[in-house]
Design a protein around this motif. Structure first.
Motif, short mmCIF file in Angstrom:
data_model
loop_
_atom_site.label_atom_id
_atom_site.label_comp_id
_atom_site.label_asym_id
_atom_site.label_seq_id
_atom_site.Cartn_x
_atom_site.Cartn_y
_atom_site.Cartn_z
N TRP A 43 0.82 -1.21 0.00
CA TRP A 43 0.00 0.00 0.00
C TRP A 43 0.86 1.26 0.00
O TRP A 43 0.43 2.30 -0.49
CB TRP A 43 -0.97 -0.03 1.18
CG TRP A 43 -2.24 -0.76 0.83
CD1 TRP A 43 -2.64 -1.13 -0.40
CD2 TRP A 43 -3.25 -1.20 1.74
NE1 TRP A 43 -3.84 -1.77 -0.34
CE2 TRP A 43 -4.24 -1.84 0.95
CE3 TRP A 43 -3.41 -1.13 3.12
CZ2 TRP A 43 -5.40 -2.39 1.52
CZ3 TRP A 43 -4.56 -1.68 3.68
CH2 TRP A 43 -5.54 -2.30 2.89
N SER A 82 1.52 2.09 -3.50
CA SER A 82 0.34 2.48 -4.29
C SER A 82 0.31 3.98 -4.59
O SER A 82 -0.21 4.40 -5.63
CB SER A 82 -0.95 2.08 -3.55
OG SER A 82 -1.12 2.84 -2.36
N SER A 100 -0.95 -4.01 -5.27
CA SER A 100 -1.41 -3.10 -4.20
C SER A 100 -2.91 -3.17 -3.98
O SER A 100 -3.44 -2.44 -3.14
CB SER A 100 -1.01 -1.66 -4.55
OG SER A 100 0.38 -1.53 -4.62
N THR A 101 -3.60 -4.04 -4.73
CA THR A 101 -5.04 -4.18 -4.52
C THR A 101 -5.41 -5.64 -4.29
O THR A 101 -5.82 -6.01 -3.20
CB THR A 101 -5.83 -3.62 -5.72
OG1 THR A 101 -5.39 -2.28 -5.99
CG2 THR A 101 -7.33 -3.59 -5.41
N ALA A 127 -2.95 -7.19 -1.78
CA ALA A 127 -3.00 -6.41 -0.55
C ALA A 127 -4.30 -6.62 0.22
O ALA A 127 -4.30 -6.72 1.45
CB ALA A 127 -2.81 -4.92 -0.86
N ARG A 180 3.52 2.41 6.49
CA ARG A 180 3.63 2.89 5.11
C ARG A 180 4.51 4.13 5.01
O ARG A 180 5.14 4.37 3.98
CB ARG A 180 2.24 3.26 4.56
CG ARG A 180 1.39 2.09 4.20
CD ARG A 180 0.31 2.49 3.20
NE ARG A 180 -0.51 3.60 3.63
CZ ARG A 180 -1.73 3.49 4.09
NH1 ARG A 180 -2.29 2.31 4.22
NH2 ARG A 180 -2.43 4.56 4.41
#
Length: 313
Positions: free
Chosen positions: A23, A26, A230-231, A234, A257
């Motif tokens: 993330w 991202s 990232s999706t 994640a 992060r």
């Protein structure tokens, strides 16, 4: 499984670190993607591709998504809280905000999760230790990025409010995600992405007319990387960690992060660390430990949300 009964904390913390990295990256993917793809269409593509990949993996594993309306209603709510609203708000805000300021604003997710949990009466072992973790993590996030990132705070209010609204959604999404306890983590990840795509695609067609766009190769590659890593990956990790570390513990990745994002900028972009970075990193680690360390057993088993099922959401 309750958060206090986590069997392998080092493994869960390693997964939390991986989620934070996915993330954290991202922001860079979004920054590149929205250069030539409008935010609404970019996020529609993100949810559509991620949902399709997760659905294919579920089928390969021989699993099927629930067919009852109650579960899909929960998937829809989760999609609004964890993808449709925050994805779009952050993508739009990043067209006008510095990355450092956006990171700090988005690092307030655990604070919102903590306050919402108190408001609705969900405890999850909350106390002075977790309150310290929330405060320490936020302070560490600010120190890691440095005071220079706060330059312009309040100067462009709308995108800043958009990031805060997205962060509020993420906090609510973490708490609502506990309702999927008992489901394979890939199921709410896939279901929420499918619902998100169903909401975002019509809006994209209506406002952006994506067939008229000419996106760059860099933006398309950023979209693919964002959707796959990232999706899709994640969110599987996220729903797993909500079940093992608890809702508040899972939001601790918002703090991790920050140093990860700063580290990426130092290694790949040649940016310099602010003087307070190492102090900030210590504060972030202390905050994450305080928020994720299992609570001591008191002899009574804490209440936990009922498992998601076709008959009881």
């Amino acid at each position: 499984m309750t958060p206090s009964a986590t069997p392998a904390l080092p493994r869960e913390l390693a997964l939390l670190l991986l989620l934070s990295t996915l993330w954290g990256a991202s922001y860079s993917f979004i920054k590149i993607g929205v250069e030539t793809i409008p935010p609404l269409t970019f996020m529609a593509g993100r949810t559509l591709l991620a949902g399709a990949v997760l659905l294919a993996v579920l089928q390969a594993r021989g699993l099927r998504l629930p067919a009852d309306r109650a579960t899909w209603r929960m998937f829809l709510i989760q999609a609004c809280l964890n993808s449709v609203l925050p994805f779009t708000l952050i993508a739009w805000a990043e067209t006008r905000l510095d990355a450092g300021l956006a990171v700090i604003l988005n690092a307030t997710t655990p604070i919102f999760a903590f306050l919402i949990a108190l408001l609705i009466g969900r405890r999850e072992g909350m106390g002075v230790r977790k309150l310290f973790g929330v405060a320490s993590g936020l302070a560490g996030a600010c120190l890691t990025v440095g005071a220079g990132a706060l330059h312009g705070l309040g100067g462009d209010v709308l995108p800043q409010l958009a990031v805060l609204a997205a962060t509020l959604c993420y906090g609510g999404g973490a708490l609502f995600g506990a309702r999927f306890r008992g489901l394979d983590p890939m199921m709410p990840a896939a279901g929420s992405m499918i619902c998100g795509a169903a909401l975002l695609l019509p809006a994209s067609f209506a406002f952006d007319r994506p067939w008229t766009l000419s996106p760059s190769t860099g933006s398309l590659l950023a979209l693919v990387a964002l959707a796959l890593f990232s999706t899709a990956l994640a969110f599987v990790l996220f729903f797993h960690l909500v079940q093992t570390l608890g809702s508040l513990g899972a939001t601790a990745q918002a703090y991790l992060r920050v140093p990860i994002g700063v580290g990426i900028s130092v290694v790949f972009l040649g940016e310099a660390l602010p003087p307070t970075a190492w102090l900030g990193l210590i504060a972030v680690v202390a905050g994450v430990i305080a928020m994720t360390w299992p609570a001591r057993s008191t002899g009574t088993r804490p209440a936990s949300p009922p498992p998601a099922s076709p008959t009881r959401p």
